[in-house]
Design an enzyme around this catalytic site. Structure first.
Site, PDB file in Angstrom:
ATOM      1  N   ASP A  44      43.848  43.182  26.616  1.00 41.57           N
ATOM      2  CA  ASP A  44      42.649  43.883  26.970  1.00 41.57           C
ATOM      3  C   ASP A  44      43.244  45.536  26.645  1.00 41.57           C
ATOM      4  O   ASP A  44      43.720  46.093  27.361  1.00 41.57           O
ATOM      5  CB  ASP A  44      42.620  43.829  28.529  1.00 41.57           C
ATOM      6  N   ASP A  78      35.334  43.585  23.329  1.00 40.84           N
ATOM      7  CA  ASP A  78      36.635  43.633  24.446  1.00 40.84           C
ATOM      8  C   ASP A  78      36.920  42.290  24.904  1.00 40.84           C
ATOM      9  O   ASP A  78      36.312  41.342  24.239  1.00 40.84           O
ATOM     10  CB  ASP A  78      35.928  44.543  25.369  1.00 40.84           C
ATOM     11  N   GLU A 119      39.354  53.875  27.815  1.00 41.11           N
ATOM     12  CA  GLU A 119      38.276  53.122  28.241  1.00 41.11           C
ATOM     13  C   GLU A 119      38.361  52.687  29.864  1.00 41.11           C
ATOM     14  O   GLU A 119      37.623  52.683  30.516  1.00 41.11           O
ATOM     15  CB  GLU A 119      38.139  51.882  27.498  1.00 41.11           C
ATOM     16  N   GLU A 120      39.759  52.554  30.145  1.00 46.55           N
ATOM     17  CA  GLU A 120      40.088  51.913  31.277  1.00 46.55           C
ATOM     18  C   GLU A 120      40.095  52.609  32.340  1.00 46.55           C
ATOM     19  O   GLU A 120      39.926  52.364  33.897  1.00 46.55           O
ATOM     20  CB  GLU A 120      41.516  51.348  31.488  1.00 46.55           C
ATOM     21  N   HIS A 176      38.622  49.471  22.480  1.00 48.40           N
ATOM     22  CA  HIS A 176      39.554  50.608  22.947  1.00 48.40           C
ATOM     23  C   HIS A 176      41.031  50.171  22.876  1.00 48.40           C
ATOM     24  O   HIS A 176      41.469  49.017  22.977  1.00 48.40           O
ATOM     25  CB  HIS A 176      39.112  50.660  24.555  1.00 48.40           C
ATOM     26  N   HIS A 207      43.778  41.869  33.245  1.00 52.45           N
ATOM     27  CA  HIS A 207      44.389  43.185  34.154  1.00 52.45           C
ATOM     28  C   HIS A 207      45.611  42.625  34.717  1.00 52.45           C
ATOM     29  O   HIS A 207      45.928  43.071  35.890  1.00 52.45           O
ATOM     30  CB  HIS A 207      43.262  43.817  34.877  1.00 52.45           C
TER      31      HIS A 207
END
Lengths: 349, 328
Positions: free
Chosen positions: B161, B214, B191-192, B60, B300
């Site tokens: 990410d 990922d 995606e998130e 992503h 994150h």
């Protein structure tokens, strides 16, 4: 009821995402009972029994996967575990299990550290999964050689035939329904039916109905029946959402269940003088039905359930008579289906 | 590959606003793919090879970020998260809006040191004094503003990410000379916020096999209960996470390829998280999938760290895998 097949079904491993062993067993049984057998890309078993008509198909979905455990970390001679599906952790300590390693099956037990060695917040009440370990009796060196992260662990509890026609064991959710569907296929051998029957042993129901959703997309049946288990009355379970063992199947009512199919099943059960209950499932059924219903352009669906006690534990209890009744209900519904059945389904004002 | 990773991680493209990163990727791949298209949700889909098994690789290209939902009378912007942003990683962070406006995230952290509440304790200071002279408005989005840092083996950046997965896909496409398969390199959007780009791109491609690339959280840091995923020990093959169960046949095939070519790998069983693999798995009649993960610390947060050797090994593994037949 002869319980041999059901007992072999629940004694064979086939955890969510790792269904291959039990699929093979069902495949052998269904091979002479169906006209076509195939596997979906996700491992659902599709058995097609052709009817005398040409255009209509009914899917009967029973999930073949069972809840279980998977190794998440290896700590010397002990194995840390994670869940495959929603397992009732309160009953885990002390259970006998089978560890499925590449080299073969290793017997083991689930153990918990003594209370005084656990963190303060875990010293009372049910011990969280992250503190539980599996012991297979091997040394750290042997464990490192034989066992790997990602190996699965299933319950090793033997089936118990109890008094009053009850059977106890793990994985009755939902192998009992697979057994009912198998009985139905056997009964159909000597009956005439117009519609094609798609007998499906779905994969991965316990982790999100991945198998049912994709099989329904691939096969696009006109109607679908989902057979699963529901909560039987038992200690601490006596409310309106529970049903007596040996009181027949339940017929679902609620958003997942098409009202016309609900009425047809009720009428049929009454005609057969078969005991049954209406199961109130307001918004979701928590079965494969929720996904099948909204596949592609939509599929009218009904959920038929068999009551069991102690769901998602290694000692689920079922009345085998209810399995027979469910099979009979399915068979009689199938033979009742005529070419014009779909035209009868109308939305009334 | 480091200049590429720097370029990718220093581009600002939160979920739903992937234009900038898509242009960067397009520029990097256009000379290497047989066909490139962009679908209705903005996924960038590059094909190489034709006629064989359809294999979809998904990384992503979106990143977590924030969106302004109110500018108060003193010019402070209040905001909501785009994707899973942890409030405790925000205080003192700098963000950059799509129009270039920088800002710093302030908070009443002295008043409420432990728990920060969205829209109550935090705000973005963009140097404005009123809504009138504020360079940002309701609906404007921003991502973290952090430069790429090269520590040798270990590299740090915002949006590792999953820009590191994007880098792996770009490099794999460039290195893959010949393949018996029809390989789709898909740079997915959103995606998130619920693997939305992968849902539609998987439906469009309808692959025979799906592989999500990922990051996965490395727990080889102080004060962790578990020690399972390590930086520098190779990519992980994921047996399960909260989103999907990896196809055991596909994982077995990956292990065979990795062991034959002596590429290090780690086995992973996760309780949380989910990747594009779930969306691919559920498309059409169902697709065998797995997630190939690059271990990453501080996922994150505005500073995500990966090991460069793991990145190179992931590329090596994918190239080896795609050069030969896959029988599962």
């Amino acid at each position: 009821m002869k319980t041999d097949f059901l007992k072999s079904l629940i004694s064979t491993s086939g955890l969510s995402g790792f269904e291959a062993p039990v699929t093979e067993l069902i495949q052998k049984k269904w091979d002479p009972l169906t006209d076509e057998l195939s596997l979906s890309p996700l491992g659902s078993l599709h058995g097609i029994k052709r009817g005398s008509g040409k255009s209509h198909s009914l899917m009967i979905a029973t999930h073949q996967d069972a809840i279980g455990l998977i190794i998440s970390q290896i700590d010397g001679e002990f194995l840390h575990i994670s869940n495959l599906g929603g397992i009732d952790i309160r009953v885990l300590p002390g259970q006998a299990v089978n560890v499925h390693a590449d080299s073969g099956v290793l017997p083991g037990i689930i153990c918990q550290p003594p209370a005084h060695l656990l963190p303060e917040d875990a010293a009372t009440g049910a011990v969280a999964l992250k503190h539980l370990l599996v012991d297979v009796g091997l040394s750290a060196r042997q464990v490192a050689r034989k066992i790997k992260i990602g190996d699965t662990i299933s319950f090793a509890t033997e089936p118990i035939e109890m008094s009053g026609g009850l059977l106890a064991g793990h994985s009755l959710d939902n192998r009992a329904s697979v057994a009912a569907l198998t009985l139905c296929l056997e009964e159909l051998q000597s009956r005439q039916h117009v519609w094609d029957v798609q007998a499906i042993a779905t994969a991965q129901e316990e982790v999100g109905a991945q198998g049912a959703r994709t099989s329904a997309f691939a096969l696009r049946p006109d109607l679908a029946i989902v057979v699963d288990v529901t909560f039987a009355k038992g200690p601490g379970a006596s409310g309106w959402e529970t049903f007596k063992l040996d009181s027949g199947p339940t017929i679902g009512w609620g958003a997942t269940n098409h009202p016309f199919l609900h009425e047809e099943f009720k009428k049929l059960a009454e005609k057969l003088e078969m005991p049954f209950s209406v199961e109130i499932l307001p918004s979701y059924s928590g079965t494969d039905g929720d996904d099948i219903q909204i596949t592609a352009e939509g599929i009218p669906t009904i959920v038929i359930s068999i009551p069991i006690r102690y769901m998602h534990t290694p000692v689920e209890v079922i009345a085998t008579k209810d399995i027979q009744r469910t099979a009979r209900l399915l068979t009689e519904f199938i033979v009742m289906l005529e070419d014009d059945f779909l035209e009868k389904i109308v939305w009334e004002d | 590959m480091k200049p590429l990773i720097k370029k990718l991680t220093e581009t600002f493209s939160p979920s739903g606003y992937e234009n900038a990163i898509r242009e960067v990727i397009m520029d990097e791949i256009k000379d290497f793919a047989d066909e490139i298209k962009i679908d209705a949700l903005g996924n960038l889909i590059a094909r190489k090879g034709s006629g064989g098994k359809k294999i979809m690789l998904a990384a992503h290209m979106d990143e977590i970020g924030i969106m302004v939902n109110h500018v108060d009378k003193n010019g402070f912007a209040r905001f909501a998260s785009l994707g899973g942003v942890f409030p405790q990683t925000l205080v003192g962070s700098r963000v950059r809006f799509m129009n270039g406006t920088p800002g710093v995230i302030g908070a009443h952290y002295l008043k409420r040191p432990i728990k920060l509440i969205w829209n109550k304790d935090m705000f973005i200071d963009i140097g404005a004094t009123s809504p009138k002279n504020s360079p940002v408005q309701i609906g404007d989005v921003a991502a973290f503003d952090r430069p790429f840092v090269d520590l040798g083996d270990r590299i740090i950046g915002k949006s590792m990410d999953d820009r590191i997965g994007v880098a792996v896909l770009i490099e794999t496409l460039r290195k893959l000379k010949d393949t018996p398969h029809e390989v789709y390199f898909v740079f997915t959007t959103q995606e998130e916020v619920g693997v939305r780009g992968a849902i539609t791109s998987a439906y469009g491609v309808n692959p025979d096999i799906g592989i999500a690339i990922d990051v996965t959280g490395a727990d080889d840091i102080p004060e962790m209960d578990t020690k399972t995923i390590f930086l520098g020990k190779g990519p992980t093959f994921k047996f399960k996470d909260a989103g999907s169960i990896g196809d055991p046949r596909l994982i077995k095939h990956f292990i065979k390829v990795a062991e034959k070519d002596k590429i290090p790998y780690q086995r992973e069983v996760a309780n949380m998280g989910g990747t594009d693999a779930r969306a691919i798995q559920l498309t059409h009649a169902g697709v065998p999938v797995m997630t190939l993960s690059i271990p990453c610390r501080y996922v994150h947060s505005p500073s995500e760290m990966v090991d460069y050797k793991d990145v190179q090994n992931t590329v090596k593994l994918l190239v080896k895998l795609l050069e030969k037949n896959i029988e599962i």
